[in-house]
Design an enzyme around this catalytic site. Structure first.
Site, PDB file in Angstrom:
ATOM      1  N   GLU A 185       0.835  -1.399  -0.141  1.00 46.74           N
ATOM      2  CA  GLU A 185       0.070  -0.011  -0.024  1.00 46.74           C
ATOM      3  C   GLU A 185       1.213   1.259   0.023  1.00 46.74           C
ATOM      4  N   HIS A 189     -43.275  -6.348  15.137  1.00 50.42           N
ATOM      5  CA  HIS A 189     -44.186  -5.179  15.077  1.00 50.42           C
ATOM      6  C   HIS A 189     -43.686  -4.185  16.264  1.00 50.42           C
ATOM      7  N   ALA A 202     -17.711  -1.173  -2.350  1.00 52.60           N
ATOM      8  CA  ALA A 202     -16.956  -1.706  -1.549  1.00 52.60           C
ATOM      9  C   ALA A 202     -17.098  -3.351  -1.264  1.00 52.60           C
ATOM     10  N   THR A 238      -9.339   3.775  -0.805  1.00 50.82           N
ATOM     11  CA  THR A 238     -10.195   4.857  -1.201  1.00 50.82           C
ATOM     12  C   THR A 238     -11.541   4.735   0.014  1.00 50.82           C
ATOM     13  N   LEU A 270      -3.792   2.297   5.593  1.00 54.26           N
ATOM     14  CA  LEU A 270      -4.323   1.113   4.971  1.00 54.26           C
ATOM     15  C   LEU A 270      -6.009   1.459   4.801  1.00 54.26           C
ATOM     16  N   GLY A 271      -6.622   0.560   3.864  1.00 52.05           N
ATOM     17  CA  GLY A 271      -8.244   0.887   3.794  1.00 52.05           C
ATOM     18  C   GLY A 271      -8.408   1.343   2.666  1.00 52.05           C
ATOM     19  N   GLY A 323       3.717  -0.327  -5.469  1.00 49.79           N
ATOM     20  CA  GLY A 323       4.304  -1.469  -5.856  1.00 49.79           C
ATOM     21  C   GLY A 323       4.024  -1.423  -7.517  1.00 49.79           C
ATOM     22  N   THR A 381     -18.743  12.750 -12.011  1.00 50.41           N
ATOM     23  CA  THR A 381     -19.359  12.263 -13.148  1.00 50.41           C
ATOM     24  C   THR A 381     -18.741  10.716 -13.218  1.00 50.41           C
ATOM     25  N   ILE A 383     -22.393  10.057  -5.698  1.00 47.09           N
ATOM     26  CA  ILE A 383     -21.287  10.774  -5.020  1.00 47.09           C
ATOM     27  C   ILE A 383     -22.076  12.193  -5.159  1.00 47.09           C
TER      28      ILE A 383
HETATM   29  P1  FAD Z   1      -9.564   1.269  -3.357  1.00 47.69           P
HETATM   30  O1  FAD Z   1     -10.359   1.124  -2.139  1.00 47.69           O
HETATM   31  O2  FAD Z   1      -9.653   2.328  -4.493  1.00 47.69           O
HETATM   32  O3  FAD Z   1      -8.215   0.746  -2.775  1.00 47.69           O
HETATM   33  C1  FAD Z   1      -6.970   0.527  -3.901  1.00 47.69           C
HETATM   34  C2  FAD Z   1      -5.765   1.042  -3.123  1.00 47.69           C
HETATM   35  O4  FAD Z   1      -4.741   0.735  -3.710  1.00 47.69           O
HETATM   36  C3  FAD Z   1      -5.453   2.547  -2.686  1.00 47.69           C
HETATM   37  O5  FAD Z   1      -5.446   2.645  -1.225  1.00 47.69           O
HETATM   38  C4  FAD Z   1      -4.098   2.709  -3.470  1.00 47.69           C
HETATM   39  O6  FAD Z   1      -3.614   3.816  -2.563  1.00 47.69           O
HETATM   40  C5  FAD Z   1      -3.511   1.321  -3.543  1.00 47.69           C
HETATM   41  N1  FAD Z   1      -2.911   1.404  -4.709  1.00 47.69           N
HETATM   42  C6  FAD Z   1      -3.151   1.589  -6.042  1.00 47.69           C
HETATM   43  N2  FAD Z   1      -2.161   1.290  -6.771  1.00 47.69           N
HETATM   44  C7  FAD Z   1      -0.940   1.108  -5.930  1.00 47.69           C
HETATM   45  C8  FAD Z   1       0.363   0.725  -6.030  1.00 47.69           C
HETATM   46  N3  FAD Z   1       0.717   0.294  -7.411  1.00 47.69           N
HETATM   47  N4  FAD Z   1       1.102   0.312  -4.896  1.00 47.69           N
HETATM   48  C9  FAD Z   1       0.577   0.102  -3.841  1.00 47.69           C
HETATM   49  N5  FAD Z   1      -0.844   0.539  -3.590  1.00 47.69           N
HETATM   50  C10 FAD Z   1      -1.473   1.066  -4.667  1.00 47.69           C
HETATM   51  N6  FAD Z   1     -18.749   1.896  -2.224  1.00 47.69           N
HETATM   52  C11 FAD Z   1     -19.661   1.360  -1.416  1.00 47.69           C
HETATM   53  O7  FAD Z   1     -19.874   0.006  -1.289  1.00 47.69           O
HETATM   54  N7  FAD Z   1     -20.405   2.054  -0.434  1.00 47.69           N
HETATM   55  C12 FAD Z   1     -20.365   3.421  -0.193  1.00 47.69           C
HETATM   56  O8  FAD Z   1     -20.931   3.983   0.802  1.00 47.69           O
HETATM   57  C13 FAD Z   1     -19.145   4.082  -0.873  1.00 47.69           C
HETATM   58  N8  FAD Z   1     -19.078   5.350  -0.908  1.00 47.69           N
HETATM   59  C14 FAD Z   1     -18.347   5.895  -1.642  1.00 47.69           C
HETATM   60  C15 FAD Z   1     -17.907   7.392  -1.434  1.00 47.69           C
HETATM   61  C16 FAD Z   1     -17.176   8.093  -2.204  1.00 47.69           C
HETATM   62  C17 FAD Z   1     -17.072   9.574  -1.902  1.00 47.69           C
HETATM   63  C18 FAD Z   1     -16.106   7.484  -3.015  1.00 47.69           C
HETATM   64  C19 FAD Z   1     -15.190   7.933  -3.723  1.00 47.69           C
HETATM   65  C20 FAD Z   1     -16.432   6.116  -3.248  1.00 47.69           C
HETATM   66  C21 FAD Z   1     -17.302   5.257  -2.449  1.00 47.69           C
HETATM   67  N9  FAD Z   1     -17.785   4.041  -2.695  1.00 47.69           N
HETATM   68  C22 FAD Z   1     -18.218   3.304  -1.740  1.00 47.69           C
HETATM   69  C23 FAD Z   1     -16.730   3.023  -3.778  1.00 47.69           C
HETATM   70  C24 FAD Z   1     -15.743   2.259  -2.749  1.00 47.69           C
HETATM   71  O9  FAD Z   1     -14.933   3.141  -2.243  1.00 47.69           O
HETATM   72  C25 FAD Z   1     -14.960   1.429  -3.754  1.00 47.69           C
HETATM   73  O10 FAD Z   1     -15.664   0.496  -4.625  1.00 47.69           O
HETATM   74  C26 FAD Z   1     -13.825   0.695  -3.199  1.00 47.69           C
HETATM   75  O11 FAD Z   1     -13.202   1.255  -2.467  1.00 47.69           O
HETATM   76  C27 FAD Z   1     -13.115  -0.303  -4.092  1.00 47.69           C
HETATM   77  O12 FAD Z   1     -12.145  -1.038  -3.298  1.00 47.69           O
HETATM   78  P2  FAD Z   1     -10.985  -1.534  -4.010  1.00 47.69           P
HETATM   79  O13 FAD Z   1     -10.079  -2.475  -2.858  1.00 47.69           O
HETATM   80  O14 FAD Z   1     -11.070  -2.156  -5.418  1.00 47.69           O
HETATM   81  O15 FAD Z   1      -9.990  -0.142  -4.480  1.00 47.69           O
HETATM   82  P1  NAI Z   2     -22.138   7.881 -11.064  1.00 47.67           P
HETATM   83  O1  NAI Z   2     -21.761   6.830 -12.116  1.00 47.67           O
HETATM   84  O2  NAI Z   2     -22.951   7.266  -9.813  1.00 47.67           O
HETATM   85  O3  NAI Z   2     -22.882   9.205 -11.607  1.00 47.67           O
HETATM   86  C1  NAI Z   2     -22.161   9.974 -12.373  1.00 47.67           C
HETATM   87  C2  NAI Z   2     -23.616  10.985 -12.969  1.00 47.67           C
HETATM   88  O4  NAI Z   2     -22.878  11.991 -13.824  1.00 47.67           O
HETATM   89  C3  NAI Z   2     -24.487  10.209 -13.703  1.00 47.67           C
HETATM   90  O5  NAI Z   2     -25.827  10.520 -13.299  1.00 47.67           O
HETATM   91  C4  NAI Z   2     -24.146  10.737 -15.328  1.00 47.67           C
HETATM   92  O6  NAI Z   2     -24.990  10.791 -16.160  1.00 47.67           O
HETATM   93  C5  NAI Z   2     -23.628  12.153 -14.883  1.00 47.67           C
HETATM   94  N1  NAI Z   2     -22.844  12.790 -16.145  1.00 47.67           N
HETATM   95  C6  NAI Z   2     -21.834  12.226 -16.655  1.00 47.67           C
HETATM   96  N2  NAI Z   2     -21.203  13.120 -17.435  1.00 47.67           N
HETATM   97  C7  NAI Z   2     -21.860  14.365 -16.970  1.00 47.67           C
HETATM   98  C8  NAI Z   2     -21.720  15.679 -17.617  1.00 47.67           C
HETATM   99  N3  NAI Z   2     -20.700  16.016 -18.659  1.00 47.67           N
HETATM  100  N4  NAI Z   2     -22.549  16.671 -17.266  1.00 47.67           N
HETATM  101  C9  NAI Z   2     -23.370  16.428 -16.396  1.00 47.67           C
HETATM  102  N5  NAI Z   2     -23.543  14.953 -15.847  1.00 47.67           N
HETATM  103  C10 NAI Z   2     -22.700  14.251 -16.157  1.00 47.67           C
HETATM  104  O7  NAI Z   2     -20.563   8.311 -10.443  1.00 47.67           O
HETATM  105  P2  NAI Z   2     -20.360   8.899  -9.214  1.00 47.67           P
HETATM  106  O8  NAI Z   2     -21.389   9.533  -8.477  1.00 47.67           O
HETATM  107  O9  NAI Z   2     -19.046   9.727  -9.510  1.00 47.67           O
HETATM  108  O10 NAI Z   2     -19.965   7.650  -8.240  1.00 47.67           O
HETATM  109  C11 NAI Z   2     -18.716   6.891  -8.805  1.00 47.67           C
HETATM  110  C12 NAI Z   2     -18.748   5.424  -8.335  1.00 47.67           C
HETATM  111  O11 NAI Z   2     -18.458   5.539  -6.947  1.00 47.67           O
HETATM  112  C13 NAI Z   2     -20.117   4.746  -8.340  1.00 47.67           C
HETATM  113  O12 NAI Z   2     -19.701   3.956  -9.288  1.00 47.67           O
HETATM  114  C14 NAI Z   2     -20.470   4.461  -7.016  1.00 47.67           C
HETATM  115  O13 NAI Z   2     -20.915   3.090  -7.218  1.00 47.67           O
HETATM  116  C15 NAI Z   2     -19.425   4.775  -6.358  1.00 47.67           C
HETATM  117  N6  NAI Z   2     -19.832   5.103  -4.769  1.00 47.67           N
HETATM  118  C16 NAI Z   2     -20.817   4.343  -4.291  1.00 47.67           C
HETATM  119  C17 NAI Z   2     -21.278   4.990  -3.238  1.00 47.67           C
HETATM  120  C18 NAI Z   2     -22.294   4.028  -2.397  1.00 47.67           C
HETATM  121  O14 NAI Z   2     -22.654   2.981  -2.661  1.00 47.67           O
HETATM  122  N7  NAI Z   2     -23.304   4.593  -1.549  1.00 47.67           N
HETATM  123  C19 NAI Z   2     -21.179   6.363  -2.643  1.00 47.67           C
HETATM  124  C20 NAI Z   2     -20.286   7.024  -3.561  1.00 47.67           C
HETATM  125  C21 NAI Z   2     -19.743   6.439  -4.662  1.00 47.67           C
END
Ligand code: FAD
Ligand code: NAI
Length: 462
Positions: free
Chosen positions: A33, A441, A317, A41, A38-39, A115, A267, A180
């Site tokens: 990492e 209930h 996640a 995104t 750790l953990g 890595g 987006t 988001i």
């Molecule tokens: P990531 O969590 O992105 O982890 C990848 C890790 O790899 C990172 O820490 C990075 O630093 C590391 N890494 C990358 N390349 C290298 C390298 N070459 N060497 C060493 N380390 C490296 N999903 C949900 O299910 N529920 C939610 O409520 C939710 N909320 C979200 C809110 C936001 C604002 C965002 C941005 C995302 C959210 N997501 C949510 C999406 C979720 O965070 C991701 O789907 C999830 O983290 C993906 O897990 P991952 O293990 O594939 O990658």
């Molecule tokens: P998203 O794919 O959910 O939504 C992107 C939105 O942007 C769409 O409605 C799309 O039509 C719009 N869009 C695209 N281009 C545009 C433009 N040029 N102008 C205006 N609108 C435009 O993507 P988002 O919200 O960025 O989330 C990314 C990922 O993160 C998702 O795949 C989601 O699964 C994950 N995530 C999950 C969460 C959860 O499970 N609660 C919370 C936050 C993120």
């Protein structure tokens, strides 16, 4: 040089879960990492910090809107942004330290640094090269960029910048009405910002049940969010403290400008593969820039696997976690499996929105005969008492066999309620199986049972 059975690159929900599972299965494992903690995104700049801010801002909203009616009088709380950020930071820390503890407990080595894979069977971290019988890439994703929009993470921000703004802005423009945009847009709207969401399509949350989309947008509007639909953002212009968002309405090509303090670009996200060196390995990629894998998460390079956001499928996640466990089992010679038909999606706004399985659109497209059982939270005693009667549970079941095919919930605790339907689907249950199960209930879960009853002879309380 150290030797491992498995080296995982990335410690997000995919990577860390895979590492722990590998260790539990008796494999010698390390996780690379590059971040300080750790953990991935999820724990650092995603799921966890966003949910902390959603929780805090929801508490404020409750105090401002519902306390007086329940007989709770007094001055409603004001926002101490610095303290709210500290609360968020401590929530992140507890969780990331928790993974560090689990790594130690399970004897997973954390190789600190970025890595790369110089050749199959080898992982380079800093100046050191380690040997690995199997490599799992779990490098996650990053925010996708938008042409004409330059992110500075101060005024024009991705979700990462939006989680740590210097102050609550007076005005915020959110580009994209996806997960988001609506979660973080809700946070700032509740904290007092004027939030305008600009969306390219004519509906919010693409892919979701259209009835849920409409109800959800109506509720968000009622909470104060403004929507500009069918609008293509052309560009942004920003100074150190302000920004302009230029957009064109698709229906008449008219051009408009919004003045704002902060722009959140939401987006979509794209796979993160930078620095891994996979181009030199001739790894096969999809046309969307994801690492291509087979049914066992194997890439085109021998003994190199990939999971999570970096491969196709929903960027969630729990999807990454499930793949992490399954690939560990495959590597250990077991039968790792993920049921992609039963992966729930949840939006943690208030109310929550949750879905699993098929939508009416996908069923129609497949030409499948189905029935709909729907129940409004207005008929649920607990929801009414808690000012949470707006919303519904909708269950889709096969017209012939009654087997549950999907569910869509908007309402209180939707993100928890969806899981009884997931379990039912995993067991191939019918709507009647769910309807015959005793539900306590008064609970919100009774609305799920009533929707199941609505697939048959009808609900009781509607
Ligand atoms: P990531 O969590 O992105 O982890 C990848 C890790 O790899 C990172 O820490 C990075 O630093 C590391 N890494 C990358 N390349 C290298 C390298 N070459 N060497 C060493 N380390 C490296 N999903 C949900 O299910 N529920 C939610 O409520 C939710 N909320 C979200 C809110 C936001 C604002 C965002 C941005 C995302 C959210 N997501 C949510 C999406 C979720 O965070 C991701 O789907 C999830 O983290 C993906 O897990 P991952 O293990 O594939 O990658
Ligand atoms: P998203 O794919 O959910 O939504 C992107 C939105 O942007 C769409 O409605 C799309 O039509 C719009 N869009 C695209 N281009 C545009 C433009 N040029 N102008 C205006 N609108 C435009 O993507 P988002 O919200 O960025 O989330 C990314 C990922 O993160 C998702 O795949 C989601 O699964 C994950 N995530 C999950 C969460 C959860 O499970 N609660 C919370 C936050 C993120």
């Amino acid at each position: 040089m150290s030797s491992y059975d498995v080296i995982i690159i990335g410690s997000g929900p995919g990577g860390y879960v895979c590492a722990i599972r590998c260790a539990q299965l008796g494999l010698k494992v390390a996780c690379v990492e590059g971040r300080e903690t750790l953990g991935g995104t999820c724990l650092n700049v995603g799921c966890i910090p966003s949910k902390a801010l959603l929780h805090a801002s929801h508490m404020l909203h409750e105090a401002e809107h519902n306390f007086a009616e329940m007989g709770l009088k007094g001055k409603s709380p004001s926002v101490d942004w610095k303290q709210m950020q500290a609360y968020k930071a401590s929530t992140i820390e507890t969780n990331t330290k928790g993974i560090e503890f689990l790594f130690k407990k399970n004897k997973v080595d954390w190789l600190k640094g970025w890595g790369s894979i110089p050749e199959p069977g080898k992982v380079k971290v800093g100046d050191e090269v380690h040997e690995a019988k199997h490599i799992v890439i779990a490098s996650g994703s990053e925010a996708a960029s938008l042409p004409g929009v330059e992110v500075d993470e101060q005024v024009v921000v991705t979700s990462t910048g939006a989680l740590e703004l210097g102050k609550v802005p007076k005005k915020m423009v959110v580009i994209g009405a996806g997960v988001i945009g609506l979660e973080l847009g809700s946070v700032y709207s509740r904290l007092g910002s004027e939030v305008t969401v600009v969306e390219f399509l004519d509906h919010i949350t693409p892919g979701m049940d259209p009835e849920v989309q409409k109800t959800f947008q109506r509720m968000l509007k009622k909470q104060g969010l403004e929507f500009i639909m069918g609008a293509a953002v052309q560009k942004t212009e920003s100074t150190k403290t302000k920004a302009k968002v230029h957009y064109k309405l698709r229906k008449d090509e008219s051009e408009h400008v919004l003045d704002t303090d902060v722009v959140l670009v939401a987006t979509g996200r794209k796979p993160y593969v930078e620095g891994l060196g996979i181009d030199k390995l001739d790894m096969v990629m999809t046309d969307r820039g994801q690492i291509q894998v087979n049914d066992h998460w194997a890439t085109s390079v021998k003994d190199v696997y990939a999971i999570g956001d970096v491969i196709e499928g929903p960027m969630l996640a729990h999807k990454a976690e499930d793949e992490g466990m399954a690939v560990a089992e495959v590597i250990a010679g077991q039968h790792g499996h993920v049921n992609y038909g039963v992966i729930p999606g949840v939006i943690y706004t208030h109310p929550e929105v949750a879905n699993v399985g098929e939508t009416e659109a996908t069923l129609k497209e497949a030409g499948r005969a189905y029935k709909v059982g729907k129940f409004s939270f207005m008929g649920n005693a607990r929801a009414k008492a808690n000012f949470a009667g707006d919303g519904f549970v909708k269950i889709l079941a096969d017209k012939e066999t009654d087997r549950i095919l999907g569910a869509h919930i908007i309402g209180p605790a939707a993100g928890d309620l969806i899981h009884e339907i997931c379990v039912a689907m995993e067991f191939g249950a019918s709507a009647q199986d769910l309807a015959m199960t005793c539900h306590a209930h008064p609970t919100y879960s009774e609305a799920v049972r009533e929707a199941a009853l609505a697939c048959g002879d009808g609900p009781i309380h509607m």
